[in-house]
Structures are given as C-alpha cells and as structure tokens.
Design a protein around this motif. Sequence first.
Motif, PDB file in Angstrom:
ATOM      1  N   ALA A  81     -14.733  43.214  49.443  1.00  0.00           N
ATOM      2  CA  ALA A  81     -15.026  42.551  47.658  1.00  0.00           C
ATOM      3  C   ALA A  81     -15.018  43.232  46.148  1.00  0.00           C
ATOM      4  N   ARG A  82     -14.196  43.224  45.301  1.00  0.00           N
ATOM      5  CA  ARG A  82     -13.941  43.392  43.825  1.00  0.00           C
ATOM      6  C   ARG A  82     -14.609  42.103  42.851  1.00  0.00           C
ATOM      7  N   ARG A  83     -14.862  41.495  43.189  1.00  0.00           N
ATOM      8  CA  ARG A  83     -15.458  40.744  42.664  1.00  0.00           C
ATOM      9  C   ARG A  83     -16.985  40.576  42.917  1.00  0.00           C
ATOM     10  N   PHE A 104      -6.774  38.433  35.820  1.00  0.00           N
ATOM     11  CA  PHE A 104      -6.840  38.271  37.409  1.00  0.00           C
ATOM     12  C   PHE A 104      -8.044  39.483  37.953  1.00  0.00           C
ATOM     13  N   LEU A 105      -7.861  40.451  37.488  1.00  0.00           N
ATOM     14  CA  LEU A 105      -9.452  41.200  38.009  1.00  0.00           C
ATOM     15  C   LEU A 105     -10.166  40.265  38.767  1.00  0.00           C
ATOM     16  N   GLN A 106     -10.916  38.846  37.994  1.00  0.00           N
ATOM     17  CA  GLN A 106     -12.013  38.649  38.747  1.00  0.00           C
ATOM     18  C   GLN A 106     -11.392  37.152  39.921  1.00  0.00           C
ATOM     19  N   ASP A 111      -4.232  34.143  43.986  1.00  0.00           N
ATOM     20  CA  ASP A 111      -4.706  33.997  42.493  1.00  0.00           C
ATOM     21  C   ASP A 111      -4.170  35.360  41.941  1.00  0.00           C
ATOM     22  N   HIS A 112      -4.651  36.472  42.533  1.00  0.00           N
ATOM     23  CA  HIS A 112      -4.686  38.194  42.649  1.00  0.00           C
ATOM     24  C   HIS A 112      -3.087  37.981  42.345  1.00  0.00           C
ATOM     25  N   MET A 113      -2.519  37.822  43.586  1.00  0.00           N
ATOM     26  CA  MET A 113      -1.186  37.634  43.565  1.00  0.00           C
ATOM     27  C   MET A 113      -0.566  37.526  42.983  1.00  0.00           C
ATOM     28  N   TRP A 115      -0.575  36.339  40.073  1.00  0.00           N
ATOM     29  CA  TRP A 115      -0.748  36.463  38.628  1.00  0.00           C
ATOM     30  C   TRP A 115       0.044  38.422  38.604  1.00  0.00           C
ATOM     31  N   ARG A 116      -0.021  38.866  39.435  1.00  0.00           N
ATOM     32  CA  ARG A 116       0.592  40.552  39.314  1.00  0.00           C
ATOM     33  C   ARG A 116       2.132  40.003  39.709  1.00  0.00           C
ATOM     34  N   ARG A 117       2.626  39.302  40.395  1.00  0.00           N
ATOM     35  CA  ARG A 117       3.731  39.307  40.410  1.00  0.00           C
ATOM     36  C   ARG A 117       4.395  38.246  39.002  1.00  0.00           C
ATOM     37  N   TYR A 307     -14.946  56.052  39.119  1.00  0.00           N
ATOM     38  CA  TYR A 307     -15.596  55.219  39.755  1.00  0.00           C
ATOM     39  C   TYR A 307     -15.458  53.561  40.060  1.00  0.00           C
ATOM     40  N   SER A 308     -15.050  53.356  40.982  1.00  0.00           N
ATOM     41  CA  SER A 308     -14.909  51.833  41.048  1.00  0.00           C
ATOM     42  C   SER A 308     -15.776  51.003  42.221  1.00  0.00           C
ATOM     43  N   ILE A 309     -16.223  49.532  42.272  1.00  0.00           N
ATOM     44  CA  ILE A 309     -17.565  49.562  42.634  1.00  0.00           C
ATOM     45  C   ILE A 309     -17.142  48.190  43.550  1.00  0.00           C
ATOM     46  N   ARG A 310     -17.238  48.634  45.128  1.00  0.00           N
ATOM     47  CA  ARG A 310     -16.937  47.392  45.732  1.00  0.00           C
ATOM     48  C   ARG A 310     -18.216  47.005  46.736  1.00  0.00           C
ATOM     49  N   ALA A 311     -17.849  45.466  47.167  1.00  0.00           N
ATOM     50  CA  ALA A 311     -18.660  44.786  47.448  1.00  0.00           C
ATOM     51  C   ALA A 311     -18.612  44.928  48.976  1.00  0.00           C
ATOM     52  N   ALA A 366      -4.360  46.460  47.129  1.00  0.00           N
ATOM     53  CA  ALA A 366      -4.649  45.447  46.445  1.00  0.00           C
ATOM     54  C   ALA A 366      -4.190  45.700  45.054  1.00  0.00           C
ATOM     55  N   HIS A 367      -5.479  46.329  44.696  1.00  0.00           N
ATOM     56  CA  HIS A 367      -5.367  46.665  42.963  1.00  0.00           C
ATOM     57  C   HIS A 367      -5.079  47.497  42.309  1.00  0.00           C
ATOM     58  N   TYR A 368      -4.167  48.554  43.555  1.00  0.00           N
ATOM     59  CA  TYR A 368      -4.036  49.547  42.641  1.00  0.00           C
ATOM     60  C   TYR A 368      -3.021  49.097  41.362  1.00  0.00           C
ATOM     61  N   CYS A 369      -4.053  50.579  39.736  1.00  0.00           N
ATOM     62  CA  CYS A 369      -3.160  50.231  38.664  1.00  0.00           C
ATOM     63  C   CYS A 369      -1.694  49.206  38.219  1.00  0.00           C
ATOM     64  N   VAL A 370      -1.671  48.627  37.683  1.00  0.00           N
ATOM     65  CA  VAL A 370      -0.335  47.536  37.729  1.00  0.00           C
ATOM     66  C   VAL A 370       0.509  48.604  36.687  1.00  0.00           C
ATOM     67  N   GLY A 371      -0.270  49.344  35.950  1.00  0.00           N
ATOM     68  CA  GLY A 371       0.638  49.856  34.295  1.00  0.00           C
ATOM     69  C   GLY A 371       0.506  51.271  34.365  1.00  0.00           C
TER      70      GLY A 371
HETATM   71  C1  HEM Z   1      -4.034  56.567  32.517  1.00  0.00           C
HETATM   72  C2  HEM Z   1      -4.537  55.470  32.532  1.00  0.00           C
HETATM   73  C3  HEM Z   1      -4.661  54.496  33.451  1.00  0.00           C
HETATM   74  C4  HEM Z   1      -5.631  54.611  34.272  1.00  0.00           C
HETATM   75  C5  HEM Z   1      -6.198  56.514  35.086  1.00  0.00           C
HETATM   76  C6  HEM Z   1      -5.933  53.599  35.334  1.00  0.00           C
HETATM   77  C7  HEM Z   1      -6.187  52.923  36.533  1.00  0.00           C
HETATM   78  C8  HEM Z   1      -6.912  51.816  36.858  1.00  0.00           C
HETATM   79  C9  HEM Z   1      -8.000  51.612  37.944  1.00  0.00           C
HETATM   80  C10 HEM Z   1      -8.705  52.937  38.724  1.00  0.00           C
HETATM   81  C11 HEM Z   1      -7.911  50.547  37.825  1.00  0.00           C
HETATM   82  C12 HEM Z   1      -8.908  49.475  39.182  1.00  0.00           C
HETATM   83  C13 HEM Z   1      -9.810  48.550  38.611  1.00  0.00           C
HETATM   84  C14 HEM Z   1     -10.570  48.317  39.964  1.00  0.00           C
HETATM   85  O1  HEM Z   1      -9.867  47.373  40.695  1.00  0.00           O
HETATM   86  O2  HEM Z   1     -11.748  48.603  39.878  1.00  0.00           O
HETATM   87  C15 HEM Z   1      -6.427  49.920  37.776  1.00  0.00           C
HETATM   88  C16 HEM Z   1      -5.872  48.256  37.217  1.00  0.00           C
HETATM   89  C17 HEM Z   1      -5.685  47.809  36.261  1.00  0.00           C
HETATM   90  N1  HEM Z   1      -4.814  48.880  35.297  1.00  0.00           N
HETATM   91 FE1  HEM Z   1      -4.690  50.018  34.573  1.00  0.00          FE
HETATM   92  N2  HEM Z   1      -5.105  52.429  34.769  1.00  0.00           N
HETATM   93  C18 HEM Z   1      -4.064  52.642  33.669  1.00  0.00           C
HETATM   94  C19 HEM Z   1      -3.079  52.656  32.806  1.00  0.00           C
HETATM   95  C20 HEM Z   1      -2.845  51.712  32.472  1.00  0.00           C
HETATM   96  C21 HEM Z   1      -2.323  50.623  32.007  1.00  0.00           C
HETATM   97  C22 HEM Z   1      -1.388  51.011  30.939  1.00  0.00           C
HETATM   98  C23 HEM Z   1      -2.384  49.613  31.994  1.00  0.00           C
HETATM   99  C24 HEM Z   1      -1.413  48.398  31.192  1.00  0.00           C
HETATM  100  C25 HEM Z   1      -0.852  48.517  30.452  1.00  0.00           C
HETATM  101  C26 HEM Z   1      -3.336  49.138  33.168  1.00  0.00           C
HETATM  102  C27 HEM Z   1      -3.448  47.924  33.380  1.00  0.00           C
HETATM  103  C28 HEM Z   1      -4.103  47.655  34.848  1.00  0.00           C
HETATM  104  C29 HEM Z   1      -4.294  46.275  35.128  1.00  0.00           C
HETATM  105  C30 HEM Z   1      -3.183  44.921  34.592  1.00  0.00           C
HETATM  106  C31 HEM Z   1      -5.113  46.563  36.322  1.00  0.00           C
HETATM  107  C32 HEM Z   1      -6.295  45.151  37.575  1.00  0.00           C
HETATM  108  C33 HEM Z   1      -5.088  45.664  38.446  1.00  0.00           C
HETATM  109  C34 HEM Z   1      -5.466  44.502  39.768  1.00  0.00           C
HETATM  110  O3  HEM Z   1      -6.851  44.220  39.593  1.00  0.00           O
HETATM  111  O4  HEM Z   1      -4.851  44.082  40.691  1.00  0.00           O
HETATM  112  N3  HEM Z   1      -3.625  50.255  33.482  1.00  0.00           N
HETATM  113  N4  HEM Z   1      -6.313  50.945  36.866  1.00  0.00           N
END
Ligand code: HEM
Length: 417
Positions: A81-83, A104-106, A111-113, A115-117, A307-311, A366-371
């Motif tokens: 889990a992330r949380r 939605f990270l929490q 719910d997380h899905m 929010w992602r949608r 780094y990122s933390i998981r439990a 599942a938590h791949y960065c949406v941005g």
């Molecule tokens: C170089 C730029 C970026 C890096 C390296 C990065 C990296 C990451 C990483 C590692 C996570 C996972 C966090 C975790 O679960 O521990 C994450 C999640 C997220 N990032 Fe990024 N990010 C970047 C840019 C962005 C941008 C530009 C946005 C939005 C405008 C964004 C929005 C998000 C969101 C909303 C999540 C949560 C996704 C989820 O939990 O499903 N990020 N990002």
Amino acid sequence: MPTAAELRRTAKLHYRRAGLWTKARRGDLVSQLMLHERLADPYPLYERMRERGPVYRSRTGMYAITSHELCTRVLRDPAFARRNEEPQRLTPPGDQGPTADSSFLQEEVSDHMRWRRLVAPAFRPRKIGEYRRRTEEVAHRLLDAALAKGEFDLVNDYASPLPITVISELLGLSDIDVEQFAHYGFVTGKAIDGIRSTRQAVEFRTAVRELDALFAALVRRRRAEPGDDLVSELLRPQGGQELPEREIVGTCQLLLTAGFETTTNLVSNAVLRLKEHPAQWDKLVSDPELAPAAAEESLRYDPPVQYSIRAAREDFEAGGEKLPSGTILMLVLGAANRDHEVFDDPHRFDLTRPDAGSHLAFLSGAHYCVGAPLARMEADVALRVLAERVPGLRLTGDPGRRPTAALRGLLHLPVGA
Ligand code: HEM
C-alpha cells in the motif's frame, strides 16, 4: 503559534532525527541518506546498499530496495500500500508529504481509480499538444528576459517559472505570483522528508492553508463562470453527481505541488548533467531533436524523485528474506535506475542509450505519474529551446542543491551565454 499537538510532534521528530544521527554514525546507509550528508552524490551510497543484496535492512526499521526488478514487482502488486495504515508504527521519516488528506494519493484503490479517470483527460495527447504551444511561448519569453541579464540563474529564471506558469494555466489560475508559488513548492517539497522544526511545521501549515483558500476561491469563480480548464471540467456533474468542493481543492493542490517542483528539478538536473558531460551537450546542440532523449536519460540518471515508500499489507518474501505484514519498504528509484542487471554501464550518462525509458522515475503500476506526458513535453521544450538559442551555455558558478533527500534538484544554477 504552534499548537500543543504540533509541538509534541516536532519534539518526536527531533528525537527521531537524533536517532537517525546515531544510526548514521553506526554505518546505517538509509540514515545517512536521510540526513542529507551525501546529497551532492547519493549514488555511491546506493551502490553500497546494493552490495548487501537487493534488500538492504536499515536500522531505521525500513528495508531499502535497490533492484529494478524488485521495485517494479512491489509497485505493481496491490499487496503493497502507498497509504500508511498504522501511522505511528509505519510512518518513516520521509512519508509526510504535501499531498494532504483530500488528495487521491491517500484514497483506497476504487476511489483512486475514479480520480485518475477524472483527471486523465487533462493529460491526453491532444491537450498536451495545446499546452506545448503555450510552453514554447513561455520558454522563449523567459529566455529573452534571462539573456538580457547576461548571466542568469537557470533555476529561478527558467526551469522554475516555466512549469509553474504551465500548471497554473492548466488549472485555470491567471496572474499568479510565480515567486510565491516557487515558495509553496519549496515548502511542500521539503516536507516530504519530514517536518523537522516547529518553524517548518508552521510554514508548511501556512502554505497549505493559503493554497486551500486560493483554490476554494477559484472553484467559486469557475462555478459561476466555467472556462476551458481542469477545475471547470471537475465541476461538471459526473454520473449526475457533483464532486465535493473539498475533493476538487485537494486535487488542485496535488496537481500543483506534484506538478512543478519535480519538473523544475528535471530540467535543472538535466542541464547540469549535460554541462558536466560536454560531449553530450554538444550532441544536443548539433541535433536538438535529441531533447526528448536528453530528458529521458536524465530521468534515469538523476531522477527528481529518489524514493517512494510502500507498506506491506501481507507477509511476503523478497531477496531471500521473509518479511512480515507491516514492513516498510523504501523503493530507491535512483538506485533502480542504475541497476547493472537492466542498464548497460549504468553510471554512464548517454543520450543515445536505447533503453533509457525503462527507468522508474515516474514509478510503475497503479500510481504511475499521471503528469508524465506533461513533464516530458515541458522538459523537451525547455532543453530544445535552450540548446537552440544558447549553444554556448556555460556554468558560471557552483550549483546550489535543494536540502531534500526524496526530491532531488537544484536551488540555483548560475549560467552565462
Ligand atoms: C519530472 C517530473 C515528474 C516526476 C519525476 C514525477 C514523479 C512522480 C512519482 C515518482 C510519482 C509516484 C509517487 C508515489 O506513489 O510515491 C508521481 C505521482 C503523481 N504525479 Fe508526478 N512526477 C512529475 C511530474 C508531474 C506533473 C507535471 C504532474 C501533474 C501536473 C504530476 C502529477 C502526479 C500525480 C497526480 C501523481 C499521483 C498519481 C497516483 O497516485 O495515481 N507529476 N509522480
């Protein structure tokens, strides 16, 4: 004035920090990492962890994972889990992020899905194409002003205001105070390593409150007068139901804080690495089409999130160790990205590396960065415009590093044309 609860929490954090110092002195590598001593170059530290096997048992109680394969497995497995479900026992020094309650990270997975949608349309290719034109305009405008100064600070004059402007416009904020936003990014980014003083606690609380107020006002404005922005989109009834304002404000905060500090760090880390490897900079200058490759290799070589933390929700086995439910894992992305099993000669910075994109800088699962598509586009534009317009870019002073372990980036990078 800090509340009694805040003071108690700060005292506990001081105590924990003192514990980290003791453990670091006794050779604990995770404690050494958390204490910022090796920030200029944490990579030799990661190699020392790796020498002990793919799972490094730290005296902090955490297990640090340096293997790409194992990090990927954990990230894709819902058994992790992330949380943090038991904050007292499970919260390590680095997991009190800025992405507060309503984000939605929490949330739990369903719910997380959802929010992602909801936010996904803002990052589709057509939208990224639209933001690209605006990003190019802003990059040129910032560079005009920076070059007029002669010498300038690549971070504060270019890499920071660029993503701040883009993400604010995406959210529907206009006429923002870029410096104030950079301050919010700094304060919230620093908090990911843990709040370490009462002053920092107050600073953090103030930043979150101010952002809350700003977004609450924006939501009210967009309710009265919808526009072509993400907030107006989130305000449209979904399946006949309106989203609670608290969730919309939380999402805005998350996107803002997750969305620019990281991108600023990507651009500044990339420029520093390119200048440290002049042959690679020359390659980019002679072929600016290599800008996306430069961004990708920089994400691998020096990722903005280290780094990122998981439990663990259940007992599991990793690296030959049987670990119980509740175990805290520190997934060391900076180490996984230099795993010899995956990348050939991993400590070489090379724009032409064919598999740079296999990095975990944006995570996996599942938590791949949406941005990620937005960040990639912004870095592509920032590096391309710089290489085209300032081919003779040179470092004119020492870089200043951000005092953070989870987020890796620069505070200052003095450069000249
Ligand atoms: C170089 C730029 C970026 C890096 C390296 C990065 C990296 C990451 C990483 C590692 C996570 C996972 C966090 C975790 O679960 O521990 C994450 C999640 C997220 N990032 Fe990024 N990010 C970047 C840019 C962005 C941008 C530009 C946005 C939005 C405008 C964004 C929005 C998000 C969101 C909303 C999540 C949560 C996704 C989820 O939990 O499903 N990020 N990002």
